[in-house]
Write an enzyme that holds these catalytic residues in place. Structure first.
Site, short mmCIF file in Angstrom:
data_model
loop_
_atom_site.label_atom_id
_atom_site.label_comp_id
_atom_site.label_asym_id
_atom_site.label_seq_id
_atom_site.Cartn_x
_atom_site.Cartn_y
_atom_site.Cartn_z
N LYS A 41 -7.35 -1.24 -22.01
CA LYS A 41 -7.06 -0.12 -21.12
C LYS A 41 -7.26 -0.53 -19.67
O LYS A 41 -8.02 -1.46 -19.39
CB LYS A 41 -8.04 1.03 -21.42
N ARG A 51 -6.64 6.34 -35.31
CA ARG A 51 -5.94 6.60 -36.57
C ARG A 51 -6.27 5.54 -37.62
O ARG A 51 -6.21 5.81 -38.81
CB ARG A 51 -4.43 6.69 -36.30
N1 BES Z 1 -9.24 7.46 -27.37
C1 BES Z 1 -7.89 7.31 -26.99
C2 BES Z 1 -7.21 8.63 -26.66
C3 BES Z 1 -7.60 9.25 -25.33
C4 BES Z 1 -7.04 8.78 -24.16
C5 BES Z 1 -8.41 10.35 -25.30
C6 BES Z 1 -7.36 9.40 -22.96
C7 BES Z 1 -8.72 10.96 -24.10
C8 BES Z 1 -8.20 10.49 -22.93
C9 BES Z 1 -7.08 6.67 -28.12
O1 BES Z 1 -7.76 5.76 -28.91
C10 BES Z 1 -5.94 5.94 -27.48
O2 BES Z 1 -6.20 5.01 -26.79
N2 BES Z 1 -4.71 6.37 -27.75
C11 BES Z 1 -3.58 5.78 -27.18
C12 BES Z 1 -2.52 5.70 -28.25
C13 BES Z 1 -1.32 4.90 -27.86
C14 BES Z 1 -1.68 3.43 -27.77
C15 BES Z 1 -0.24 5.10 -28.89
C16 BES Z 1 -3.10 6.63 -26.01
O3 BES Z 1 -3.18 7.84 -26.11
O4 BES Z 1 -2.72 6.06 -25.00
MN MN Z 2 -7.69 3.80 -28.08
#
Ligand code: BES
Ligand code: MN
Ligand code: ZN
Length: 486
Positions: free
Chosen positions: A264, A338
């Protein structure tokens, strides 16, 4: 905080010694025959006090009261929402270290929604996180007395609301703790602590060996990039006969989500300590169940690990085999929620559950879709959708029913495994739910995406304790009633 509820009129409440007396004024306030009630009516008539939600009239050492400070608080139509607005405004205006005892009076008869709303608003307003500060800034508020002439009518609601607040506070506490103070091992210890303290709760904790034996290849793939060992937590609340099918709650327990190799950006990455808010909400629900001791069975499953990156981290393109036997191509290591959830969902089958609800800070896309107001609710089961939506409304912890058309899952197709763990950017919250759905064929299932609702960003950064309120409300609503309203 100690909450108490007593059958007192306005003038009786005014004679209680306290630091602050909050007088809730709803539209159509009817004064009783005493002088203090007449004084309040006069303040409204003159326009200095208003019943509009959030309007405040502060008074100091009013001779007709024993309170140091008095605030006349407008709560509009007296609905749960407007009562919350009024109480939050009043609490912001009286916040101080000297506020130890507070009396809040409903001058006319109160209602169940008002009582629920007042208890949760007072708890939210006086909550403070202290665990990792050298000196606690403990909010001084200790004792809260609610006064209503019809107290006995709302006693049961009051007791439930106080128990929910304890659960919400526990969920906030664990979600707020930084990742180095809330590792999978520490989360498991917190769950075990609940079992030690409460006779109807048991807890079993599985480590890497047991999880490998179960074949949880998707969960293990996420955990393998971290030095911190994974934990799979199994909580059981047994309040009814063994023959009664349990409801299973599955909480995402990523104690820190760096994204893994699909790392990230740096900005706000600290907020990924909140990525175990689903797990924290499961702990919170169990805390509340321990107090209320309802005649139901509930299982809590928490797959917990860090999503980090080291030399053994899972790589984009790696294919793993889930506990269900289905293979998964991990195209993006940041879609880790997931992966840990799908194995927990397969594990849930062994309980022959009445329903399985997973709770997860799953997608940024859900934040874009629904913001911080409503959690995303995904379920193909109409009765569950109805029951959870109603519970959310009742608890002022609302959700919104999202679609699950099969077309949303088409992007998960891949040439290298049974499915990929990501689809395109469009409809990202829904394709995540479609992925999970592939592991839930054996029971009624609902998925709550709490990515937008579990914590607040910015100046008042912190966990909200959601959706403990909704889940408790759902669990305590008799099943027969939820089926009858189908
Ligand atoms: N924990 C995150 C989701 C999240 C992001 C929650 C920002 C709250 C604020 C999750 O694990 C994630 O990173 N999801 C990705 C999925 C994507 C790679 C398909 C996302 O939402 O960017
Ligand atoms: Mn994630
Ligand atoms: Zn995550």
């Amino acid at each position: 905080m100690n909450f108490e509820l007593k059958p007192l009129s306005l003038v009786e409440a005014a004679s209680e010694k306290c630091d602050v007396l909050l007088i809730l004024l709803a539209d159509g306030y009817k004064p009783a025959k005493d002088g203090f009630s007449a004084f309040v009516a006069r303040a409204i008539k003159d326009g200095d006090a208003q019943t509009k939600a959030g309007k405040l009239l502060p008074l100091y050492k009013h001779p007709m009261t024993q309170a140091t400070r008095v605030v006349l608080v407008g709560v509009g139509d007296g609905s749960a929402k407007q009562v919350r607005t009024g109480v939050i405004a009043a609490m912001a205006s009286v916040k101080s270290e000297t506020l130890k005892k507070l009396v809040l009076v409903f001058p006319n008869a109160t209602t169940a929604p008002s009582v629920r709303s007042v208890v949760s608003a007072l708890a939210d307003a006086s909550y403070s996180y202290n665990t990792t500060k050298s000196k606690a800034e403990e909010s001084a508020l200790r004792d809260v007395l609610l006064a209503a002439s019809n107290a006995s009518e709302v006693q049961a609601t009051f007791e439930r609301a106080v128990a929910v607040v304890d659960g919400v506070d526990l969920a906030k506490e664990w979600a707020n703790r930084p990742a180095n103070h809330a590792t999978p091992t520490l989360l498991a210890k917190a769950a075990q602590g609940l079992a030690i303290k409460h006779s109807k709760i048991t807890c079993e904790v599985l480590g890497p060996k047991e999880v490998a034996k179960l074949g949880m290849g998707a969960f293990m793939a996420v955990a393998q990039g971290s030095d911190e060992p994974l934990r799979f937590i199994v909580l059981k609340y047994s309040g009814a006969a063994r023959s009664q099918a349990p409801t299973v709650l599955v909480g995402k327990g990523i104690t820190f989500d760096s994204g893994g190799i699909s790392i990230k950006p740096a900005a706000e990455m600290d907020e990924m300590k909140f990525d175990m808010s689903g797990a924290a909400s499961v702990l919170g629900v169990f805390r509340t169940l321990a107090t209320l001791k309802p005649a139901i069975n509930v299982v809590g499953l928490i797959p917990s690990c860090e999503n980090l990156l080291n030399g053994s981290a899972v790589k984009p393109g790696d294919v793993v085999t889930s506990m269900s036997g289905q293979t998964i191509e991990i195209l993006n290591t940041d879609a880790e929620g997931r992966l840990v959830l799908c194995d927990a969902l397969t594990y849930a089958e062994r309980f022959k559950p009445h329903a399985v609800i997973d709770i997860a800070t799953l997608t940024g896309a859900c934040v874009v879709a629904l913001g911080a107001v409503r959690s995303g609710l995904f379920s193909p089961d109409e009765a569950l959708v109805k029951a959870l939506s109603a519970a959310g409304d009742m608890a002022q912890d609302p959700c919104w029913h999202m679609p699950l058309d099969d077309e949303y899952g088409e992007g998960l197709k891949t040439s290298f495994a049974d499915m990929a763990n990501v689809a395109g950017r469009a409809g990202g919250a829904i394709s995540a739910a479609k992925y999970l759905q592939r592991f839930t064929a054996k029971y009624p299932w609902a998925h709550l995406d709490i990515a937008g609702t579990a914590w607040k960003s910015g100046a008042s950064k912190g966990a909200t304790g959601r959706p403990v309120g909704m889940l408790v409300e759902y669990l305590l609503t008799p099943r027969a009633a939820s089926l009858a309203s189908k």
